[in-house]
Design an enzyme around this catalytic site. Sequence first.
Site, PDB file in Angstrom:
ATOM      1  N   THR A  30       8.881   8.497  -8.103  1.00 43.31           N
ATOM      2  CA  THR A  30       9.140   6.973  -8.633  1.00 43.31           C
ATOM      3  C   THR A  30       9.486   5.990  -7.457  1.00 43.31           C
ATOM      4  O   THR A  30       9.022   4.989  -7.690  1.00 43.31           O
ATOM      5  CB  THR A  30      10.283   7.025  -9.621  1.00 43.31           C
ATOM      6  OG1 THR A  30       9.837   7.993 -10.707  1.00 43.31           O
ATOM      7  CG2 THR A  30      10.705   5.652 -10.282  1.00 43.31           C
ATOM      8  N   GLU A  38       6.416  -2.945  -4.763  1.00 47.64           N
ATOM      9  CA  GLU A  38       7.299  -4.081  -4.004  1.00 47.64           C
ATOM     10  C   GLU A  38       6.327  -4.618  -2.789  1.00 47.64           C
ATOM     11  O   GLU A  38       6.332  -5.925  -2.575  1.00 47.64           O
ATOM     12  CB  GLU A  38       8.355  -3.370  -3.404  1.00 47.64           C
ATOM     13  CG  GLU A  38       9.552  -4.526  -3.007  1.00 47.64           C
ATOM     14  CD  GLU A  38      10.984  -3.817  -2.716  1.00 47.64           C
ATOM     15  OE1 GLU A  38      11.578  -4.612  -2.276  1.00 47.64           O
ATOM     16  OE2 GLU A  38      11.049  -2.528  -2.560  1.00 47.64           O
ATOM     17  N   HIS A  64       8.419   4.362 -15.096  1.00 46.69           N
ATOM     18  CA  HIS A  64       7.379   5.192 -14.502  1.00 46.69           C
ATOM     19  C   HIS A  64       6.994   6.072 -15.837  1.00 46.69           C
ATOM     20  O   HIS A  64       7.775   6.975 -16.081  1.00 46.69           O
ATOM     21  CB  HIS A  64       7.899   5.998 -13.612  1.00 46.69           C
ATOM     22  CG  HIS A  64       6.963   6.577 -12.563  1.00 46.69           C
ATOM     23  ND1 HIS A  64       7.265   7.407 -11.517  1.00 46.69           N
ATOM     24  CD2 HIS A  64       5.737   6.934 -12.753  1.00 46.69           C
ATOM     25  CE1 HIS A  64       6.202   7.973 -11.067  1.00 46.69           C
ATOM     26  NE2 HIS A  64       5.197   7.795 -11.709  1.00 46.69           N
TER      27      HIS A  64
END
Length: 123
Positions: A30, A38, A64
Amino acid sequence: MKQFCEAVMTVTEEKTAKAMGSGDLPVLATPAMIALMENAAMRCAAEGLPQGITTVGVRMEVSHDRASGLGAEITARATLLEKAERSFTFRVEAFEGETRIGEGTHVRATVQADRFLAKLNRG
């Protein structure tokens, strides 16, 4: 400033939950998925910023939802939802092929890079 950006990576041993310490299975971690999301958002926000100004991540809310194994190609997409005076809010998604494996929102704030780093060095 771009309204939409992508970033792509392949799941390698180094990007697994087992290697990153976020789990004990050889699947996409994750934290690695979040970093890719990002990166896509950072690329969008960087377009058109003045010299010496950059962005930092200040909030990430994601799920996720599906596992991805070694060798899978993951694409993260960031779509600008809102631009405020000193921040950007993005919808972020991660895909393995056409299958969405994660989604959420990400906020980035603008900072003056040298001042930001100087504050770190004072402490």
